[in-house]
Design a protein around this motif. Structure first.
Motif, PDB file in Angstrom:
ATOM      1  N   TYR A  64       0.823  -1.209   0.000  1.00 43.43           N
ATOM      2  CA  TYR A  64       0.000   0.000   0.000  1.00 43.43           C
ATOM      3  C   TYR A  64       0.855   1.256   0.000  1.00 43.43           C
ATOM      4  N   PHE A  65       1.878   1.316   0.861  1.00 42.32           N
ATOM      5  CA  PHE A  65       2.737   2.500   0.915  1.00 42.32           C
ATOM      6  C   PHE A  65       3.423   2.732  -0.431  1.00 42.32           C
ATOM      7  N   ARG A  66       3.958   1.668  -1.021  1.00 42.24           N
ATOM      8  CA  ARG A  66       4.656   1.812  -2.309  1.00 42.24           C
ATOM      9  C   ARG A  66       3.709   2.275  -3.402  1.00 42.24           C
ATOM     10  N   GLU A  67       2.531   1.640  -3.456  1.00 44.76           N
ATOM     11  CA  GLU A  67       1.575   1.994  -4.503  1.00 44.76           C
ATOM     12  C   GLU A  67       1.030   3.404  -4.311  1.00 44.76           C
ATOM     13  N   LEU A  68       0.784   3.794  -3.067  1.00 45.43           N
ATOM     14  CA  LEU A  68       0.264   5.140  -2.827  1.00 45.43           C
ATOM     15  C   LEU A  68       1.254   6.200  -3.308  1.00 45.43           C
ATOM     16  N   ILE A  69       2.533   6.021  -2.984  1.00 44.53           N
ATOM     17  CA  ILE A  69       3.541   6.981  -3.435  1.00 44.53           C
ATOM     18  C   ILE A  69       3.617   6.994  -4.957  1.00 44.53           C
ATOM     19  N   ARG A  70       3.553   5.810  -5.581  1.00 45.23           N
ATOM     20  CA  ARG A  70       3.602   5.750  -7.045  1.00 45.23           C
ATOM     21  C   ARG A  70       2.401   6.471  -7.657  1.00 45.23           C
ATOM     22  N   LEU A  71       1.211   6.197  -7.122  1.00 41.17           N
ATOM     23  CA  LEU A  71       0.010   6.829  -7.652  1.00 41.17           C
ATOM     24  C   LEU A  71       0.019   8.338  -7.417  1.00 41.17           C
ATOM     25  N   GLN A  72       0.540   8.769  -6.271  1.00 39.37           N
ATOM     26  CA  GLN A  72       0.632  10.207  -6.026  1.00 39.37           C
ATOM     27  C   GLN A  72       1.613  10.859  -6.994  1.00 39.37           C
ATOM     28  N   GLY A  73       2.643  10.126  -7.401  1.00 34.78           N
ATOM     29  CA  GLY A  73       3.527  10.629  -8.442  1.00 34.78           C
ATOM     30  C   GLY A  73       2.789  10.800  -9.755  1.00 34.78           C
ATOM     31  N   GLU A  74       1.896   9.866 -10.078  1.00 36.14           N
ATOM     32  CA  GLU A  74       1.085   9.992 -11.292  1.00 36.14           C
ATOM     33  C   GLU A  74       0.105  11.161 -11.172  1.00 36.14           C
ATOM     34  N   LEU A  75      -0.415  11.382  -9.973  1.00 29.12           N
ATOM     35  CA  LEU A  75      -1.313  12.529  -9.779  1.00 29.12           C
ATOM     36  C   LEU A  75      -0.588  13.846 -10.043  1.00 29.12           C
ATOM     37  N   ILE A  76       0.685  13.920  -9.698  1.00 29.14           N
ATOM     38  CA  ILE A  76       1.466  15.127  -9.988  1.00 29.14           C
ATOM     39  C   ILE A  76       1.603  15.310 -11.497  1.00 29.14           C
ATOM     40  N   LYS A  77       1.811  14.208 -12.227  1.00 30.09           N
ATOM     41  CA  LYS A  77       1.867  14.293 -13.691  1.00 30.09           C
ATOM     42  C   LYS A  77       0.532  14.765 -14.246  1.00 30.09           C
ATOM     43  N   LEU A  78      -0.555  14.229 -13.664  1.00 24.17           N
ATOM     44  CA  LEU A  78      -1.895  14.664 -14.074  1.00 24.17           C
ATOM     45  C   LEU A  78      -2.072  16.150 -13.809  1.00 24.17           C
ATOM     46  N   GLN A  79      -1.644  16.603 -12.654  1.00 28.26           N
ATOM     47  CA  GLN A  79      -1.748  18.016 -12.297  1.00 28.26           C
ATOM     48  C   GLN A  79      -0.998  18.887 -13.298  1.00 28.26           C
ATOM     49  N   ASP A  80       0.223  18.502 -13.656  1.00 31.66           N
ATOM     50  CA  ASP A  80       1.012  19.276 -14.618  1.00 31.66           C
ATOM     51  C   ASP A  80       0.313  19.341 -15.966  1.00 31.66           C
ATOM     52  N   TRP A  81      -0.270  18.203 -16.376  1.00 27.86           N
ATOM     53  CA  TRP A  81      -0.978  18.159 -17.655  1.00 27.86           C
ATOM     54  C   TRP A  81      -2.223  19.042 -17.634  1.00 27.86           C
ATOM     55  N   VAL A  82      -2.968  19.000 -16.530  1.00 23.80           N
ATOM     56  CA  VAL A  82      -4.171  19.835 -16.399  1.00 23.80           C
ATOM     57  C   VAL A  82      -3.796  21.305 -16.516  1.00 23.80           C
ATOM     58  N   LYS A  83      -2.736  21.694 -15.830  1.00 28.92           N
ATOM     59  CA  LYS A  83      -2.303  23.094 -15.878  1.00 28.92           C
ATOM     60  C   LYS A  83      -1.861  23.497 -17.279  1.00 28.92           C
ATOM     61  N   ALA A  84      -1.085  22.629 -17.933  1.00 28.61           N
ATOM     62  CA  ALA A  84      -0.550  22.958 -19.255  1.00 28.61           C
ATOM     63  C   ALA A  84      -1.622  22.951 -20.332  1.00 28.61           C
ATOM     64  N   SER A  85      -2.602  22.058 -20.197  1.00 24.82           N
ATOM     65  CA  SER A  85      -3.613  21.901 -21.244  1.00 24.82           C
ATOM     66  C   SER A  85      -4.848  22.760 -21.033  1.00 24.82           C
ATOM     67  N   GLY A  86      -5.005  23.319 -19.815  1.00 26.00           N
ATOM     68  CA  GLY A  86      -6.213  24.089 -19.522  1.00 26.00           C
ATOM     69  C   GLY A  86      -7.420  23.207 -19.262  1.00 26.00           C
ATOM     70  N   GLU A  87      -7.176  21.949 -18.973  1.00 27.86           N
ATOM     71  CA  GLU A  87      -8.263  21.012 -18.682  1.00 27.86           C
ATOM     72  C   GLU A  87      -9.034  21.444 -17.432  1.00 27.86           C
ATOM     73  N   ARG A  88     -10.297  21.060 -17.370  1.00 31.79           N
ATOM     74  CA  ARG A  88     -11.135  21.304 -16.187  1.00 31.79           C
ATOM     75  C   ARG A  88     -11.734  19.972 -15.747  1.00 31.79           C
ATOM     76  N   ILE A  89     -11.511  19.623 -14.495  1.00 31.90           N
ATOM     77  CA  ILE A  89     -11.965  18.320 -13.993  1.00 31.90           C
ATOM     78  C   ILE A  89     -12.753  18.516 -12.692  1.00 31.90           C
ATOM     79  N   VAL A  90     -13.897  17.866 -12.629  1.00 32.19           N
ATOM     80  CA  VAL A  90     -14.714  17.827 -11.419  1.00 32.19           C
ATOM     81  C   VAL A  90     -14.838  16.372 -10.981  1.00 32.19           C
ATOM     82  N   VAL A  91     -14.527  16.102  -9.713  1.00 34.91           N
ATOM     83  CA  VAL A  91     -14.673  14.751  -9.168  1.00 34.91           C
ATOM     84  C   VAL A  91     -15.616  14.829  -7.974  1.00 34.91           C
ATOM     85  N   LEU A  92     -16.695  14.053  -8.030  1.00 33.70           N
ATOM     86  CA  LEU A  92     -17.671  14.018  -6.945  1.00 33.70           C
ATOM     87  C   LEU A  92     -17.415  12.795  -6.067  1.00 33.70           C
ATOM     88  N   PHE A  93     -17.407  13.002  -4.763  1.00 31.35           N
ATOM     89  CA  PHE A  93     -17.240  11.917  -3.795  1.00 31.35           C
ATOM     90  C   PHE A  93     -18.514  11.818  -2.973  1.00 31.35           C
TER      91      PHE A  93
END
Length: 305
Positions: A55-84
């Motif tokens: 779990y610890f290893r996967e969480l850190i890996r996935l959070q690294g992917e979330l940072i890539k997603l964040q960079d892409w959202v900023k660069a592309s002007g994407e808009r994302i809504v997530v409902l919980f």
């Protein structure tokens, strides 16, 4: 606490203490939790210890992917809504915390709206949510959303039958309108069992650090479990549309739920790595005539530790 954790053989008091310990550990930051395990040891069996390390290893890996997603959202002007959405104590907050933990709050923010005030009750139902929608280059995570009308408002009688039916007429068109305008709408429902919710509620009651999480509405939800189940089933059936389908996260095991939710979120967005300009730390400029003034003692915070 994992889904198959067995407290058999312990007295009721010992079981309560063990559940409490697991709940407290679960709220710790992952790095501290891992350090606690390594330095002090725990009563975890080998299989559970192995999963927690995964779990610890996967969480850190996935959070690294979330940072890539964040960079892409900023660069592309994407808009994302997530409902919980989900029952009280289903683990929505824990998942949101792990998603936002390493992201820029100026890009990824959480919208957790309080109960509507007198003025908001007279507005178009979706109006107060619209104010929190993302601009270009932003992600907004709604910790509960406009689906309050299909859940707590319906069960607790806070809306009329006419308002309830109008919601289901309007919400598909509202979400299609968002998608047509370029907003990605992702909807998660966190699902737990009756027994697991009771266990988490009891842990909150016994833990002074968690009692603030229990509201009178939460306690009432225990009595109306079946009403909430029916409302949830109707909501999923009537508001899951191709443009914005519902995704159900089995959440009895909090850690697995977090990993599964984050991994699926990432799979729904076609993000790509964004090249970054190399960061160069500039040389410190020194001025021979500059002398730093000492901080007045009256301004200093007492060093108690």
């Amino acid at each position: 606490m994992t889904q198959d954790k067995d407290f058999g053989g312990l007295s009721p008091d010992e079981q309560a203490r063990e559940r409490m310990r697991y709940e407290i550990i679960d709220d710790l930051d992952e790095e501290f939790e891992l350090s606690l395990e390594e330095n002090e040891g725990t009563s975890l069996d080998p299989a559970e210890r192995a999963f927690r390390r995964l779990y610890f290893r996967e969480l850190i890996r996935l959070q690294g992917e979330l940072i890539k997603l964040q960079d892409w959202v900023k660069a592309s002007g994407e808009r994302i809504v997530v409902l919980f959405e989900g029952r009280d104590a289903a683990g929505k907050g824990g998942a949101i915390k792990r998603i936002t933990q390493r992201l820029n709050p100026r890009i990824c923010r959480v919208a957790a709206l309080p109960a509507p005030n007198d003025r908001e009750r007279t507005q178009w139902y979706f109006q107060r949510y619209v104010a929190h929608l993302p601009a270009a280059g932003e992600i907004v995570l709604f910790d509960r959303s406009w689906y309050n009308r299909a859940g707590v408002e319906r069960v607790m009688g806070f809306c009329t039958d006419e308002e309830y039916e109008e919601f289901f007429r309007s919400v598909p068109e509202f979400e299609r309108m968002l998608v047509r305008s370029g907003v990605r709408v992702i909807k998660f429902w966190f699902s737990i069992t009756d027994e697991e919710q009771e266990s988490r509620f009891r842990a909150r009651i016994e833990d002074p650090l968690k009692q603030w999480k229990l509201s009178p509405m939460d306690l009432e939800s225990r009595r109306r479990w079946e009403n909430y189940t029916l409302a949830k089933e109707i909501m999923l059936e009537r508001s899951s549309i191709p443009e914005a389908p519902w995704w159900v996260v089995p959440a009895v095991d909090k850690k697995r739920a977090r990993l599964n939710c984050i991994a699926h979120f990432l799979s729904l967005v076609p993000y790509e790595p964004v090249s970054r300009t190399e960061i160069v730390l500039p040389e410190r400029v020194f001025h021979p005539d500059y002398e730093r003034e000492p901080t007045p003692e009256t301004m200093l915070v007492p060093e108690r530790y």
